[in-house]
Design an enzyme around this catalytic site. Structure first.
Site, mmCIF file in Angstrom:
data_model
loop_
_atom_site.group_PDB
_atom_site.id
_atom_site.type_symbol
_atom_site.label_atom_id
_atom_site.label_comp_id
_atom_site.label_asym_id
_atom_site.label_seq_id
_atom_site.Cartn_x
_atom_site.Cartn_y
_atom_site.Cartn_z
ATOM 1 C CG ASP A 174 -2.251 -1.024 0.977
ATOM 2 O OD1 ASP A 174 -1.878 -1.931 0.438
ATOM 3 O OD2 ASP A 174 -2.565 -0.976 1.870
ATOM 4 C CG ASP A 189 -12.950 -1.490 -0.762
ATOM 5 O OD1 ASP A 189 -12.498 -2.335 -1.318
ATOM 6 O OD2 ASP A 189 -12.744 -1.081 -2.193
#
Length: 242
Positions: A8, A129
């Site tokens: 990330d 998500d």
């Protein structure tokens, strides 16, 4: 089952967030390319790279680093975060990305998803998500009145073959994945599913592996690998075991 380490990116560094919150950030490396090479050397067969700045800004912000990662490793790399137009998709796939993960545009511009699927096939993955069962977009800052399954079925009609499912409440928490929701999504949608969020111990991977027959064929691992609660070699051995 494919084990996919996550990288990330935020402000050029390799970080992990808890539940996607910027105020819950841990920095793990100032050199994401070295981190990618390290995962490859440890046996990873695939990498998942997220442009967190891009996800919050709505446009890629760490492109140079992403391209450097893709160029440095010999394994496939999928990329997500802020990819909201065909030009960004084409640039990433043209730079060697194996797959791009589309999130917000699946809600805001489904026509783009359909066009991308027609052009790039399995190079397109939709990230779903969910927060308390509802889909969250724009860096997880906005929740819409649509369930993960509803979105998955809509995307299937547009040509999507694979989705990446994350339970936001589990992400970065080391509290275990949402097995019920992950398996349910795979079974009811008929899509291939990448599981993400909450994996903390090998037992979690054993339970996810049981969902392979339902279509859950891979899992993204972040915090568990960086915090050392699971060693990549152990995860890979478990994933390959019959």
């Amino acid at each position: 089952m494919l084990i996919i380490p996550a990288i990330d990116l935020r402000e050029g560094r390799c970080v992990r967030l808890v539940e996607g919150r910027l105020d819950q950030e841990t920095i793990y490396s100032d050199d994401p390319v070295a981190m990618a090479l390290s995962w490859q050397q440890q046996g990873a067969e695939y990498l998942h790279v997220v442009d967190l700045d891009g996800a919050f800004a709505g446009a890629p912000k760490n492109l140079a680093i992403i391209k450097n990662i893709i160029a440095a490793v010999d394994i496939p790399v999928e990329v997500g975060g802020g990819i909201r137009n065909l030009e960004a998709i084409e640039e990433l796939l043209g730079s060697g990305a194996s797959r791009v993960v589309l999130g917000t545009v699946a809600i805001r511009n489904p026509e783009l998803v359909q066009e991308a699927c027609q052009k790039f096939g399995e190079g397109i993955v939709v990230g779903i998500d969910a927060k308390n069962g509802k889909v969250a977009i724009q860096g997880w800052g906005i929740t819409v009145e649509k369930t993960a399954l509803e979105l998955a079925l809509e995307m299937k009609k547009l040509g999507v073959q694979r989705v990446l499912f994350t339970d936001i409440k589990r992400d970065g928490t080391l509290q275990g994945p949402n097995l019920e929701a992950t398996g349910d999504l795979a079974r009811k949608s008929g899509l291939k599913v990448i599981a993400s969020g909450g994996v903390s111990v090998l037992e979690d991977l054993k339970e996810l592996k049981k969902l392979e027959a339902d279509g859950v064929d891979s899992v993204i691992m972040g915090k568990a690998l960086y915090a050392g609660t699971i060693k990549l070699k152990d995860a890979l051995a478990l994933a390959e075991a019959k």
